[in-house]
Write an enzyme that holds these catalytic residues in place. Structure first.
Site, PDB file in Angstrom:
ATOM      1  N   GLU A  36       1.054  -1.122  -0.129  1.00  0.00           N
ATOM      2  CA  GLU A  36      -0.073  -0.014   0.163  1.00  0.00           C
ATOM      3  C   GLU A  36       0.881   1.259  -0.017  1.00  0.00           C
ATOM      4  O   GLU A  36       1.943   1.325   0.888  1.00  0.00           O
ATOM      5  CB  GLU A  36      -0.891  -0.114   1.208  1.00  0.00           C
ATOM      6  CG  GLU A  36      -1.671   1.248   1.606  1.00  0.00           C
ATOM      7  CD  GLU A  36      -2.493   1.670   0.237  1.00  0.00           C
ATOM      8  OE1 GLU A  36      -2.282   3.010   0.026  1.00  0.00           O
ATOM      9  OE2 GLU A  36      -3.287   0.914  -0.326  1.00  0.00           O
ATOM     10  N   ARG A  37       0.641   2.347  -0.861  1.00  0.00           N
ATOM     11  CA  ARG A  37       1.521   3.466  -1.046  1.00  0.00           C
ATOM     12  C   ARG A  37       1.199   4.310   0.119  1.00  0.00           C
ATOM     13  O   ARG A  37       2.222   5.319   0.367  1.00  0.00           O
ATOM     14  CB  ARG A  37       1.273   3.793  -2.576  1.00  0.00           C
ATOM     15  CG  ARG A  37       0.023   4.467  -2.702  1.00  0.00           C
ATOM     16  CD  ARG A  37      -0.157   5.200  -3.798  1.00  0.00           C
ATOM     17  NE  ARG A  37      -1.561   5.633  -4.382  1.00  0.00           N
ATOM     18  CZ  ARG A  37      -1.972   6.498  -5.282  1.00  0.00           C
ATOM     19  NH1 ARG A  37      -0.700   7.120  -5.722  1.00  0.00           N
ATOM     20  NH2 ARG A  37      -3.118   6.711  -5.475  1.00  0.00           N
ATOM     21  N   LEU A  41      -4.145   1.536   5.520  1.00  0.00           N
ATOM     22  CA  LEU A  41      -4.683   0.699   4.972  1.00  0.00           C
ATOM     23  C   LEU A  41      -6.085   1.400   4.754  1.00  0.00           C
ATOM     24  O   LEU A  41      -6.598   2.359   5.654  1.00  0.00           O
ATOM     25  CB  LEU A  41      -5.032  -0.708   5.571  1.00  0.00           C
ATOM     26  CG  LEU A  41      -3.825  -1.598   5.563  1.00  0.00           C
ATOM     27  CD1 LEU A  41      -3.878  -2.778   6.350  1.00  0.00           C
ATOM     28  CD2 LEU A  41      -2.728  -1.700   4.266  1.00  0.00           C
ATOM     29  N   GLY A  42      -6.951   0.942   3.706  1.00  0.00           N
ATOM     30  CA  GLY A  42      -8.341   1.394   3.426  1.00  0.00           C
ATOM     31  C   GLY A  42      -8.362   2.009   2.324  1.00  0.00           C
ATOM     32  O   GLY A  42      -9.609   2.239   1.575  1.00  0.00           O
ATOM     33  N   VAL A  44      -8.868   4.648  -1.134  1.00  0.00           N
ATOM     34  CA  VAL A  44      -9.832   5.835  -1.282  1.00  0.00           C
ATOM     35  C   VAL A  44     -10.997   5.861  -0.276  1.00  0.00           C
ATOM     36  O   VAL A  44     -11.102   6.872   0.331  1.00  0.00           O
ATOM     37  CB  VAL A  44     -10.010   6.174  -2.623  1.00  0.00           C
ATOM     38  CG1 VAL A  44     -11.331   7.074  -2.857  1.00  0.00           C
ATOM     39  CG2 VAL A  44      -8.972   6.292  -3.470  1.00  0.00           C
ATOM     40  N   GLY A 181     -23.344  16.106 -11.795  1.00  0.00           N
ATOM     41  CA  GLY A 181     -24.499  15.808 -11.059  1.00  0.00           C
ATOM     42  C   GLY A 181     -24.563  14.262 -10.777  1.00  0.00           C
ATOM     43  O   GLY A 181     -25.725  13.672 -10.879  1.00  0.00           O
ATOM     44  N   ILE A 183     -23.160  10.777  -8.464  1.00  0.00           N
ATOM     45  CA  ILE A 183     -23.335  10.542  -6.917  1.00  0.00           C
ATOM     46  C   ILE A 183     -22.324  11.458  -5.988  1.00  0.00           C
ATOM     47  O   ILE A 183     -22.675  11.865  -5.038  1.00  0.00           O
ATOM     48  CB  ILE A 183     -23.308   8.886  -6.561  1.00  0.00           C
ATOM     49  CG1 ILE A 183     -24.487   8.232  -7.240  1.00  0.00           C
ATOM     50  CG2 ILE A 183     -23.043   8.838  -5.110  1.00  0.00           C
ATOM     51  CD1 ILE A 183     -24.186   6.698  -7.134  1.00  0.00           C
ATOM     52  N   ASP A 311     -11.912  -1.284  -9.073  1.00  0.00           N
ATOM     53  CA  ASP A 311     -12.263  -0.378 -10.097  1.00  0.00           C
ATOM     54  C   ASP A 311     -11.485  -0.627 -11.459  1.00  0.00           C
ATOM     55  O   ASP A 311     -11.555  -0.105 -12.587  1.00  0.00           O
ATOM     56  CB  ASP A 311     -11.572   0.954  -9.484  1.00  0.00           C
ATOM     57  CG  ASP A 311     -12.608   1.583  -8.326  1.00  0.00           C
ATOM     58  OD1 ASP A 311     -13.513   0.984  -8.014  1.00  0.00           O
ATOM     59  OD2 ASP A 311     -12.501   2.689  -7.961  1.00  0.00           O
ATOM     60  N   HIS A 443     -45.006  -3.769  10.029  1.00  0.00           N
ATOM     61  CA  HIS A 443     -45.597  -2.632   9.774  1.00  0.00           C
ATOM     62  C   HIS A 443     -45.928  -1.676  10.870  1.00  0.00           C
ATOM     63  O   HIS A 443     -46.228  -2.229  12.149  1.00  0.00           O
ATOM     64  CB  HIS A 443     -47.151  -2.763   9.353  1.00  0.00           C
ATOM     65  CG  HIS A 443     -48.169  -1.899   9.432  1.00  0.00           C
ATOM     66  ND1 HIS A 443     -48.289  -0.849   8.402  1.00  0.00           N
ATOM     67  CD2 HIS A 443     -49.001  -1.303   9.994  1.00  0.00           C
ATOM     68  CE1 HIS A 443     -48.991   0.057   8.482  1.00  0.00           C
ATOM     69  NE2 HIS A 443     -49.519  -0.252   9.512  1.00  0.00           N
TER      70      HIS A 443
END
Length: 475
Positions: A36-37, A41-42, A44, A181, A183, A311, A443
């Site tokens: 991880e750079r 951790l985590g 974006v 426009g 998310i 991604d 309900h």
């Protein structure tokens, strides 16, 4: 001489996909190294995306609720900016600290470094102090995520933000322009409006949240027309950075120009995958012109011992998709026969009200030439929505007209995203109209609207006029 070390499985990227892959592989008995750079951790999502934005949206929601309560005689003070920042940071800190503890507990070796391919069996690591080394691997899972799309014609000015800048809350600008426009743009607009900004939103398409169905977005927009200045079919043409303001030229669909001044601009026009940053050609891994990496159902790239997830491999760019893909890639690397073949991947805009969908949208189903029918239940007829002052909403179900099988669902309303669990499970199990209509829902609840929408489709609805009710025979 550059030193070389060796690992059984390397995971490149410590976001939701990467750490999920690393932890799952470790649980299956593999020797795992996670690169991880950043210091935490985590990725974006946890650090500058999903989690801090949802912490801020929670506060925005409380402010919205206070506005509603003020109509009933209650009053509350606006929160101090410093306290909001602390709440955001504490939320992120709790989650990232937990990740580090879980990595240690599982025996995952974590290395902070930038990495690119040296060849198909080695990565070249560069640490913050410039030290370089080679890390060999038997198998590799690429989980390097994406980055924001930049507009190259914009001036270099600290008042022009991307989503990471916006999450810092360094200032609350009196006039904020949001470009995009989708998310991310709408969520940040929601936060800044609640904290005191006057917000304008510019979207080049003919609707907000272009991926969602227009009927749901219209309900969202109708509820927000008095909160935001919304410009559809409009593009940003130019920005001039003045001393006191950013002067903006906007162009509508007929190329009519309008000039306006803003104190800050948030650019939220999308994200692009980081496949082009890996020097993947050295490993023989195919990367397309947009930076995406093609994979099969087991998340293998064209180089069989190298996997890619999240991604990097296409839309939707969502953390929960990446996490599930991380599990599959890890299981395949460990010798199991897993595959990533979901029936649905839910999407949620955590706005006020929320817009959420899962499975096929109505417009996607029509584009595929499917014979469909839809059924919708308005939240104005929901006891829970009315009692909560949240009656702006709709639950819509999309069915195959020939088989009666559920194909997708869309919702707009308070906490709409929380209703997607049942609907996504129903899609995975191949549920029909009858399955949903005969499921007894509590309900009064918001998720009751799912069952009532199905009753609309099956012709058994009694909470609203039944369009399929039989007429009595003439006397």
């Amino acid at each position: 001489m550059t030193r070389t070390t060796q690992a059984q499985l390397v995971v490149l990227g410590g976001g939701p996909g990467g750490y999920s892959a690393a932890f799952r592989a470790a649980d299956l008995g593999m020797n795992v190294t996670l690169i991880e750079r950043y210091a935490r951790l985590g990725g974006v999502c946890l650090n500058v995306g999903c989690i801090p934005s949802k912490a801020l949206l929670h506060i925005a929601g409380v402010i919205e609720e206070n506005e509603h309560l003020s109509e009933l005689g209650f009053s509350a003070q606006q929160p101090e900016l410093k306290a909001v920042q602390q709440y955001r940071d504490q939320t992120v800190e709790r989650m990232t600290t937990n990740l580090s503890a879980m990595a240690k507990e599982r025996g995952v070796t974590v290395i902070q470094a930038n990495a690119v391919f040296e060849d198909s069996q080695h990565l070249r690591l560069t640490q913050a102090d410039g030290d370089e080394s080679l890390l060999g691997f038997e198998q590799l899972i690429l989980a390097t995520g994406s980055r924001v799309v930049e507009l190259p014609f914009l001036p270099n000015d600290e008042r022009i933000w991307d989503s990471t800048d916006a999450l810092q809350l360094s200032t609350i600008p009196p006039r904020l322009l949001v470009i995009g426009g989708g998310i991310i743009g709408l969520e940040m607009a929601t936060v800044y409006r609640a904290l005191g900004s006057t917000v304008s939103i510019v979207e080049a398409a003919n609707q907000l949240i272009p991926a969602a169905d227009a009927d749901l977005v219209r309900l969202y927009q109708r509820d927000n027309n008095d909160r935001f200045d919304i410009r559809l079919n409009t593009r940003l043409d130019s920005v001039t950075a003045g001393q006191s303001a950013l002067n903006v030229t906007l162009m509508d669909a007929q190329d009519n120009a309008e000039n306006a001044d803003f104190d800050a601009i948030l650019v939220a026009v999308g994200r692009r995958p980081n496949g082009d940053l890996l020097q993947a050609e050295k490993a023989g891994v195919n990367v397309d012109d947009r930076g995406f990496i093609g994979v099969d159902e087991q998340l293998r790239t064209n180089v069989s011992h190298i996997f890619a997830i999240g991604d990097l491999v296409g839309q939707p760019m969502l953390a929960h998709k990446a996490s599930h893909q991380g599990h599959v890639a890890a299981e395949v690397a460990a010798g199991e026969s897993a595959r990533f073949t979901p029936m649905a991947i839910p999407s949620i805009a955590y706005t006020h009200p929320e817009v959420a969908w899962t499975g096929l949208t109505e417009k996607d189903a029509k584009a595929q030439g499917l014979n469909i029918r839809t059924a919708a239940f308005p939240w104005s007829a929901s006891g829970r929505a009315l009692a909560s002052g949240q009656n702006t909403g709709r639950t819509k179900l999309i069915f195959d007209a020939d088989t009666d099988r559920l194909l997708g669902a869309g919702l707009v309303g308070a906490h709409a995203g929380e209703l997607l669990g049942e609907l996504t499970l129903a899609l995975e199990f191949g549920a029909s109209t009858e399955d949903l209509a005969l499921t007894i829902h509590g309900h009064p609840t918001l998720h009751e609207t799912v069952g009532l929408a199905a009753e609309m489709a099956s012709g058994t609805i009694t909470d609203l006029p039944n369009p399929r009710a039989k007429k009595p025979a003439p006397a």
